[in-house]
Scaffold this active site. Structure first.
Site, PDB file in Angstrom:
ATOM      1  N   GLU A  97      16.153 -18.435  -8.267  1.00 41.69           N
ATOM      2  CA  GLU A  97      15.851 -16.998  -8.505  1.00 41.69           C
ATOM      3  C   GLU A  97      15.209 -17.129  -9.844  1.00 41.69           C
ATOM      4  O   GLU A  97      14.432 -16.192 -10.094  1.00 41.69           O
ATOM      5  CB  GLU A  97      17.029 -16.180  -8.303  1.00 41.69           C
ATOM      6  CG  GLU A  97      16.993 -14.684  -8.653  1.00 41.69           C
ATOM      7  CD  GLU A  97      15.752 -13.997  -7.990  1.00 41.69           C
ATOM      8  OE1 GLU A  97      15.308 -14.293  -6.991  1.00 41.69           O
ATOM      9  OE2 GLU A  97      15.534 -12.790  -8.355  1.00 41.69           O
ATOM     10  N   LYS A 128      11.697 -15.406 -10.776  1.00 44.28           N
ATOM     11  CA  LYS A 128      11.296 -14.300 -11.767  1.00 44.28           C
ATOM     12  C   LYS A 128      10.414 -14.811 -12.892  1.00 44.28           C
ATOM     13  O   LYS A 128       9.234 -13.876 -13.107  1.00 44.28           O
ATOM     14  CB  LYS A 128      12.752 -14.094 -12.739  1.00 44.28           C
ATOM     15  CG  LYS A 128      13.718 -13.132 -11.831  1.00 44.28           C
ATOM     16  CD  LYS A 128      13.312 -11.776 -11.562  1.00 44.28           C
ATOM     17  CE  LYS A 128      12.612 -11.503 -10.050  1.00 44.28           C
ATOM     18  NZ  LYS A 128      13.510 -11.590  -8.955  1.00 44.28           N
ATOM     19  N   TRP A 143      -2.929  -2.585  -1.741  1.00 40.41           N
ATOM     20  CA  TRP A 143      -2.698  -4.017  -1.852  1.00 40.41           C
ATOM     21  C   TRP A 143      -3.601  -4.892  -0.765  1.00 40.41           C
ATOM     22  O   TRP A 143      -3.338  -4.564   0.500  1.00 40.41           O
ATOM     23  CB  TRP A 143      -1.213  -4.426  -1.529  1.00 40.41           C
ATOM     24  CG  TRP A 143      -0.825  -5.681  -1.752  1.00 40.41           C
ATOM     25  CD1 TRP A 143      -0.666  -6.163  -3.008  1.00 40.41           C
ATOM     26  CD2 TRP A 143      -0.667  -6.737  -0.825  1.00 40.41           C
ATOM     27  NE1 TRP A 143      -0.330  -7.607  -2.908  1.00 40.41           N
ATOM     28  CE2 TRP A 143      -0.331  -7.845  -1.689  1.00 40.41           C
ATOM     29  CE3 TRP A 143      -0.970  -6.768   0.465  1.00 40.41           C
ATOM     30  CZ2 TRP A 143      -0.137  -9.221  -1.157  1.00 40.41           C
ATOM     31  CZ3 TRP A 143      -0.702  -8.311   0.975  1.00 40.41           C
ATOM     32  CH2 TRP A 143      -0.497  -9.206   0.407  1.00 40.41           C
ATOM     33  N   HIS A 176      15.091 -37.232  -7.689  1.00 45.94           N
ATOM     34  CA  HIS A 176      14.379 -37.713  -6.408  1.00 45.94           C
ATOM     35  C   HIS A 176      13.076 -37.451  -6.167  1.00 45.94           C
ATOM     36  O   HIS A 176      12.333 -37.556  -5.256  1.00 45.94           O
ATOM     37  CB  HIS A 176      15.431 -37.161  -5.036  1.00 45.94           C
ATOM     38  CG  HIS A 176      16.727 -37.503  -4.996  1.00 45.94           C
ATOM     39  ND1 HIS A 176      17.114 -38.827  -4.674  1.00 45.94           N
ATOM     40  CD2 HIS A 176      17.742 -36.935  -5.432  1.00 45.94           C
ATOM     41  CE1 HIS A 176      18.395 -38.918  -4.627  1.00 45.94           C
ATOM     42  NE2 HIS A 176      18.797 -37.802  -5.170  1.00 45.94           N
ATOM     43  N   CYS A 230       0.941  -1.174  -0.252  1.00 45.32           N
ATOM     44  CA  CYS A 230      -0.125   0.160   0.123  1.00 45.32           C
ATOM     45  C   CYS A 230       0.827   1.153  -0.007  1.00 45.32           C
ATOM     46  O   CYS A 230       2.047   1.304   0.514  1.00 45.32           O
ATOM     47  CB  CYS A 230      -0.835   0.154   1.171  1.00 45.32           C
ATOM     48  SG  CYS A 230      -2.121  -1.235   1.534  1.00 45.32           S
ATOM     49  N   ASN A 282      -1.635   1.990   6.148  1.00 49.81           N
ATOM     50  CA  ASN A 282      -0.671   0.868   5.726  1.00 49.81           C
ATOM     51  C   ASN A 282      -0.846   0.107   7.024  1.00 49.81           C
ATOM     52  O   ASN A 282      -0.377   0.636   8.059  1.00 49.81           O
ATOM     53  CB  ASN A 282       0.514   1.299   5.345  1.00 49.81           C
ATOM     54  CG  ASN A 282       0.643   1.889   3.817  1.00 49.81           C
ATOM     55  OD1 ASN A 282      -0.356   1.945   3.267  1.00 49.81           O
ATOM     56  ND2 ASN A 282       1.884   2.132   3.243  1.00 49.81           N
ATOM     57  N   GLY A 283      -0.694  -1.224   6.665  1.00 51.84           N
ATOM     58  CA  GLY A 283      -0.550  -2.131   7.837  1.00 51.84           C
ATOM     59  C   GLY A 283      -1.838  -3.164   8.244  1.00 51.84           C
ATOM     60  O   GLY A 283      -2.741  -3.076   7.405  1.00 51.84           O
ATOM     61  N   GLU A 306       6.810 -15.057 -11.029  1.00 49.47           N
ATOM     62  CA  GLU A 306       5.905 -13.921 -10.615  1.00 49.47           C
ATOM     63  C   GLU A 306       5.620 -12.989 -11.822  1.00 49.47           C
ATOM     64  O   GLU A 306       4.690 -12.418 -11.648  1.00 49.47           O
ATOM     65  CB  GLU A 306       6.715 -13.012  -9.543  1.00 49.47           C
ATOM     66  CG  GLU A 306       8.108 -12.202 -10.050  1.00 49.47           C
ATOM     67  CD  GLU A 306       8.942 -11.579  -8.919  1.00 49.47           C
ATOM     68  OE1 GLU A 306       8.040 -11.211  -7.856  1.00 49.47           O
ATOM     69  OE2 GLU A 306      10.014 -11.808  -8.770  1.00 49.47           O
ATOM     70  N   ARG A 340       4.094  -0.181  -4.979  1.00 52.05           N
ATOM     71  CA  ARG A 340       3.748  -0.744  -3.375  1.00 52.05           C
ATOM     72  C   ARG A 340       2.344  -1.334  -3.367  1.00 52.05           C
ATOM     73  O   ARG A 340       2.114  -2.265  -2.427  1.00 52.05           O
ATOM     74  CB  ARG A 340       3.827   0.491  -2.608  1.00 52.05           C
ATOM     75  CG  ARG A 340       4.994   0.992  -2.391  1.00 52.05           C
ATOM     76  CD  ARG A 340       4.757   2.192  -1.273  1.00 52.05           C
ATOM     77  NE  ARG A 340       4.763   1.501  -0.082  1.00 52.05           N
ATOM     78  CZ  ARG A 340       5.805   1.598   0.907  1.00 52.05           C
ATOM     79  NH1 ARG A 340       6.882   1.771   0.385  1.00 52.05           N
ATOM     80  NH2 ARG A 340       5.571   0.911   2.070  1.00 52.05           N
ATOM     81  N   LYS A 356       5.490  -4.559  -4.027  1.00 55.18           N
ATOM     82  CA  LYS A 356       7.003  -4.225  -3.966  1.00 55.18           C
ATOM     83  C   LYS A 356       7.410  -4.412  -2.479  1.00 55.18           C
ATOM     84  O   LYS A 356       8.295  -5.323  -2.528  1.00 55.18           O
ATOM     85  CB  LYS A 356       7.297  -3.157  -4.605  1.00 55.18           C
ATOM     86  CG  LYS A 356       8.718  -2.894  -4.457  1.00 55.18           C
ATOM     87  CD  LYS A 356       9.514  -3.522  -5.492  1.00 55.18           C
ATOM     88  CE  LYS A 356      11.134  -3.390  -5.585  1.00 55.18           C
ATOM     89  NZ  LYS A 356      11.720  -4.491  -6.382  1.00 55.18           N
TER      90      LYS A 356
END
Ligand code: AGP
Length: 608
Positions: free
Chosen positions: A481, A485, A74, A504, A2, A100-101, A488, A27, A603
């Site tokens: 990584e 990428k 968000w 395995h 947010c 926010n929060g 997402e 954000r 983000k």
């Protein structure tokens, strides 16, 4: 997570708020809204991106109000919708609030307020606070907000308007960042410096428990206990242009191509050619204290955790110090064994990730030496640890982290060099490593030249709905990584695996529709990787191989090759990840995905 922006001054606030929201959109971007102050509040909201809010706002014609607050969301409580978008108002329409929060006791507060006759239009925790402020209001705005804050459990960054105080914004912080921008004839507030840089260089980072009253000509700081406090005024050290897209179609592509420069900035002034070592003064540790470190614990999430996993190899191999990586959210629930000789390295681009912050607090409580690797200057983790190493990567706007990863790995390599020289690493070996670190920007530049070839491969494979990435040694976390990428930003199912682990279990998933990206660089373990490639081919999986230089060892097995310049196993994750970032970018582009704002993500993740 947010974004908040607020303005009080003498210019119409609407444009400044919308411009600020665009700079904060990374954000969160599922809905947005703004409230303009005055004797009556005007509140406008829209689902989706800030441009939708902008269109909605245009319907109101010229808006002259000079005070306002705005928010890009968000979702945590309630689906993305106009009624759940911020700002939220109390029942009387006197107060507007952005948040926010997470308010943990909101259900209990909601019940009590409902019993008193309050009604709620949204599913959010935030609306409860708007009514709680109204409940305590007897004519004193600050007093009402402070009383409400005393009843709240959880985390917040708030900005509040009140119709009785038309040019005032009240802000408060506990656990979610709030920055105040000191302008000329105006003052601003935001959840990070990005929207402030266009109006001022002078900012104040609030601490937890702070409350601030902003009017056009004054900023008054207090605690929520109503005690006056003073906070340092800091300077913003980057310009607005560096936070723009420039000539690039997406922030992600710009940030991928920025890496030679951002890594140069990370390295600058930190290599000691005389001692064949590195100088990382932000750590604040004497050579004696460095020599006492008996163990390193790295904590981070997502991409930052992957960087830490690469670092684990560096510390053990180069410096001979046992190292381990913890997913930061697990750290405090595992009762980790920490003593005063343990160095804990939290890694976080934003410096605001709630899970990593919780790990920092736990480690500090346990008496560890805690030094953070952060990119955002003045971020909560950087300030709470009080020691560490800034990445100097410049603003990273794309939700998919790219340049932060390569700068994090570079810092970890320099730290391993410094710790190694402090113990067992010879002068000659130190010199060789130092020279290789100096070459990193050029090696990345070389890799970036492969972009057209990588784009062709990405287009060829853009049909795939499943993907595997495999690697060994330092290229194992690189494979993780690469898969992160891809998933997402393209929403394709991608898994990173150690190449040896494939047999395995996961190998059961391979067939001709499941391509494998094999990191087959010429580093120790390559022979075994070639064997793993053959195992994939035998299951009819198409294989793309990343190889070094003109190494043709895997060319007889696959034609789909990505070439990165030759380097040691320490630098190979950096060149290789750049190729994988480009692959993910072009793959997502070929599938028409919204690259800078992938669905469901934000983000900086400021909730646990
Ligand atoms: C990476 O592309 C992600 N968006 C995400 O995994 C990110 O790295 C993670 O949330 C940690 O963020 P931080 O580095 O700001 O702490």
């Amino acid at each position: 997570m947010c974004g908040i922006v607020g303005y009080t001054g003498h210019r119409p606030a609407e444009k400044i708020l919308l411009d600020g929201l665009k700079r904060l959109e990374y954000r969160g971007y599922d809905s947005a809204g703004l409230s303009l102050g005055g004797k009556e509040l005007l509140t406008i909201k829209a689902v989706g991106k800030v441009r939708n809010l902008e269109q909605e706002t245009q319907k109101y014609g010229e808006l002259k109000q000079t005070t306002g607050i705005a928010h890009t969301r968000w979702a945590t409580h309630g689906i993305p919708s106009v009624r759940n978008a911020h700002p939220h108002l109390d029942n009387s329409g006197k107060f507007a609030l952005v948040h926010n929060g997470i308010i943990e006791n909101y259900a209990e507060l909601k019940q009590k307020l409902t019993a008193k006759g309050y009604t709620f239009a949204s599913d959010t925790d935030t609306e409860v606070v708007a009514n709680l402020i109204a409940e305590f209001y007897k004519g004193d705005f600050v007093q009402a907000v402070a009383s409400a804050l005393h009843r709240i459990n959880g985390t917040y960054g708030f900005a509040v308007l009140c119709t009785d105080y038309p040019d005032t914004i009240l802000v408060a912080r506990h656990g979610s960042p709030i920055v105040i921008g000191l302008g000329d004839g105006c003052n601003l507030v935001a959840s990070d410096v990005a929207p402030l840089a266009a109006y001022t260089r002078k900012v104040i980072y609030l601490d937890d428990g702070d409350l601030a009253v902003l009017t056009p000509d004054n900023v008054e700081l207090r605690t929520i206990e109503n005690l006056p406090v003073e906070r340092e005024v800091s300077n913003i050290d980057w310009n607005v242009d560096s936070a723009g897209k420039g000539q690039y179609e997406h922030f992600m592509l710009k940030e991928i191509f920025e890496q030679p420069e951002s890594i140069s900035n990370t390295i600058r002034g930190r290599l000691d050619r005389k001692l064949k070592s590195a100088m990382l003064s932000g750590l604040g540790l004497t050579p004696h204290e460095l020599a006492k470190i008996s163990r390193i614990v790295i904590a981070g999430c997502g991409t930052s955790m992957h960087a830490g996993m690469v670092g684990e190899y560096f510390f053990e191999d180069i410096a001979g110090i046992p190292a381990e990586v913890e997913q930061a959210a697990e750290f405090r629930y595992r009762n980790p064994i920490i003593d005063p000789d343990t160095l804990v390295l939290p890694i976080s681009q934003s410096g605001e990730t709630a899970d990593t912050l919780a790990a920092v607090r736990e480690a500090m409580n346990k008496g560890a030496v805690v030094a953070a690797l952060c990119n955002v200057v003045g971020s909560t983790i950087a300030r709470e640890t009080g020691r560490g190493i800034y990445l100097h990567a410049g603003p990273e706007i794309s939700v998919a982290s790219t340049k932060a990863f390569t700068c994090q790995v570079t810092v970890l390599l320099m730290l391993a060099l410094m710790l190694g020289r402090n113990r067992r690493l010879s002068r000659d070996d130190g010199d060789a490593l130092l020279q290789e670190i100096e070459r990193i920007p050029d090696l990345i530049r070389e890799t970036l030249k492969q972009a057209p070839a990588i784009e062709k491969l990405a287009n060829k494979y853009a049909y795939a709905e499943d993907f595997f990435f495999i690697g060994r040694g330092t290229l194992y976390p690189t494979a993780l990584e690469g898969a992160l990428k891809l998933k997402e930003i393209s929403y394709v199912h991608a898994e990173g695996y150690h190449a040896a682990e494939l047999k395995h279990g996961p190998i059961a998933l391979l067939d001709d529709k499941v391509p494998v990206m094999a990191l087959a660089n010429a580093i120790p373990g390559q022979e075994k990787m070639i064997g793993n490639i053959q195992e994939c081919l035998a299951r009819h999986s198409p294989v793309i191989a990343v190889v070094t230089g003109d190494d043709n060892r895997v060319c007889e097995f696959t034609q789909d090759i990505i070439r990165v310049p030759a380097s040691s196993r320490y630098v190979a994750p950096l060149t290789t990840v750049v190729a994988l970032q480009l692959f993910a970018y072009y793959f997502a582009k070929a599938r028409g995905c919204e690259i800078d704002h992938p669905r469901n993500l934000a983000k900086s993740v400021t909730v646990e």
